[in-house]
Design a protein around this motif. Structure first.
Motif, PDB file in Angstrom:
ATOM      1  N   GLN A  40       0.851  -1.192   0.000  1.00  0.00           N
ATOM      2  CA  GLN A  40       0.000   0.000   0.000  1.00  0.00           C
ATOM      3  C   GLN A  40       0.887   1.242   0.000  1.00  0.00           C
ATOM      4  O   GLN A  40       2.078   1.171   0.277  1.00  0.00           O
ATOM      5  N   ASP A  41       0.282   2.386  -0.292  1.00  0.00           N
ATOM      6  CA  ASP A  41       1.024   3.645  -0.229  1.00  0.00           C
ATOM      7  C   ASP A  41       1.532   3.863   1.194  1.00  0.00           C
ATOM      8  O   ASP A  41       0.821   3.577   2.160  1.00  0.00           O
ATOM      9  N   LEU A  42       2.748   4.370   1.305  1.00  0.00           N
ATOM     10  CA  LEU A  42       3.303   4.658   2.627  1.00  0.00           C
ATOM     11  C   LEU A  42       2.501   5.765   3.305  1.00  0.00           C
ATOM     12  O   LEU A  42       2.171   6.761   2.668  1.00  0.00           O
ATOM     13  N   PRO A  43       2.229   5.613   4.600  1.00  0.00           N
ATOM     14  CA  PRO A  43       1.560   6.694   5.345  1.00  0.00           C
ATOM     15  C   PRO A  43       2.607   7.753   5.739  1.00  0.00           C
ATOM     16  O   PRO A  43       2.969   7.894   6.907  1.00  0.00           O
ATOM     17  N   ILE A  44       3.099   8.458   4.736  1.00  0.00           N
ATOM     18  CA  ILE A  44       4.234   9.367   4.934  1.00  0.00           C
ATOM     19  C   ILE A  44       3.947  10.403   6.005  1.00  0.00           C
ATOM     20  O   ILE A  44       4.796  10.662   6.869  1.00  0.00           O
ATOM     21  N   ASN A  45       2.756  10.982   6.000  1.00  0.00           N
ATOM     22  CA  ASN A  45       2.432  11.990   7.011  1.00  0.00           C
ATOM     23  C   ASN A  45       2.498  11.400   8.416  1.00  0.00           C
ATOM     24  O   ASN A  45       3.084  11.998   9.325  1.00  0.00           O
ATOM     25  N   ASP A  46       1.918  10.222   8.609  1.00  0.00           N
ATOM     26  CA  ASP A  46       1.959   9.575   9.924  1.00  0.00           C
ATOM     27  C   ASP A  46       3.398   9.270  10.338  1.00  0.00           C
ATOM     28  O   ASP A  46       3.777   9.471  11.493  1.00  0.00           O
ATOM     29  N   ILE A  47       4.192   8.767   9.406  1.00  0.00           N
ATOM     30  CA  ILE A  47       5.595   8.456   9.696  1.00  0.00           C
ATOM     31  C   ILE A  47       6.326   9.718  10.138  1.00  0.00           C
ATOM     32  O   ILE A  47       7.042   9.719  11.141  1.00  0.00           O
ATOM     33  N   GLN A  48       6.142  10.804   9.407  1.00  0.00           N
ATOM     34  CA  GLN A  48       6.820  12.057   9.738  1.00  0.00           C
ATOM     35  C   GLN A  48       6.369  12.599  11.093  1.00  0.00           C
ATOM     36  O   GLN A  48       7.199  13.044  11.895  1.00  0.00           O
ATOM     37  N   VAL A  49       5.078  12.558  11.372  1.00  0.00           N
ATOM     38  CA  VAL A  49       4.561  13.050  12.651  1.00  0.00           C
ATOM     39  C   VAL A  49       5.157  12.243  13.802  1.00  0.00           C
ATOM     40  O   VAL A  49       5.637  12.807  14.800  1.00  0.00           O
ATOM     41  N   ILE A  50       5.154  10.921  13.680  1.00  0.00           N
ATOM     42  CA  ILE A  50       5.662  10.055  14.743  1.00  0.00           C
ATOM     43  C   ILE A  50       7.159  10.261  14.945  1.00  0.00           C
ATOM     44  O   ILE A  50       7.631  10.413  16.082  1.00  0.00           O
ATOM     45  N   LEU A  51       7.914  10.297  13.867  1.00  0.00           N
ATOM     46  CA  LEU A  51       9.367  10.445  14.014  1.00  0.00           C
ATOM     47  C   LEU A  51       9.761  11.839  14.497  1.00  0.00           C
ATOM     48  O   LEU A  51      10.706  11.980  15.276  1.00  0.00           O
ATOM     49  N   ARG A  52       9.024  12.847  14.091  1.00  0.00           N
ATOM     50  CA  ARG A  52       9.312  14.198  14.611  1.00  0.00           C
ATOM     51  C   ARG A  52       9.016  14.280  16.104  1.00  0.00           C
ATOM     52  O   ARG A  52       9.727  14.938  16.858  1.00  0.00           O
ATOM     53  N   GLU A  53       7.966  13.592  16.538  1.00  0.00           N
ATOM     54  CA  GLU A  53       7.667  13.542  17.968  1.00  0.00           C
ATOM     55  C   GLU A  53       8.813  12.844  18.694  1.00  0.00           C
ATOM     56  O   GLU A  53       9.246  13.295  19.755  1.00  0.00           O
TER      57      GLU A  53
END
Length: 114
Positions: A96-109
């Motif tokens: 599936q398409d990567l959940p890029i926004n979720d990944i970025q939000v989690i890693l920035r946190e």
């Protein structure tokens, strides 16, 4: 000659190979202070020279996930603790398409704890 880190990515079957290579790019693009390395026989990412996260394949599902070193420091509905004491994981569906926004939000946190 390829090193162990490059071999890890290139020896994965599709769709995991493409997924892991895309995840690598997403993680490295987050911040100039993130670098990747081969540690504990897996692709590891360091933020400001400290262990930040890693990529791995779940033995049962054969699907990739991101392990977050300071995952126990915060909560997010997509993170799983499982039986781990301080690491939480973010499962990724390789077809599936990567959940890029979720990944970025989690890693920035996670970056806020460094």
């Amino acid at each position: 000659m390829l090193n162990d880190l490059e071999n890890f990515y290139l020896n994965q079957p599709e769709p995991n190979k493409s997924c892991l290579l895309a995840l690598r790019e997403v993680i490295l693009a987050l911040d100039e202070n993130i670098a990747d390395a081969w540690k504990y026989r897996m692709p590891f990412f360091y933020y400001k020279n400290k262990m930040f996260c890693y990529l791995w394949i779940d033995k049962q599902t054969k699907e990739p996930y991101i392990g977050i070193a300071k995952g126990s420091e915060f909560t997010h509905p997509l993170l799983e603790q499982g039986g781990r004491s301080r690491i939480k994981i973010l499962r990724i569906q390789p077809d599936q398409d990567l959940p890029i926004n979720d990944i970025q939000v989690i890693l920035r946190e996670a970056m806020t704890f460094y």
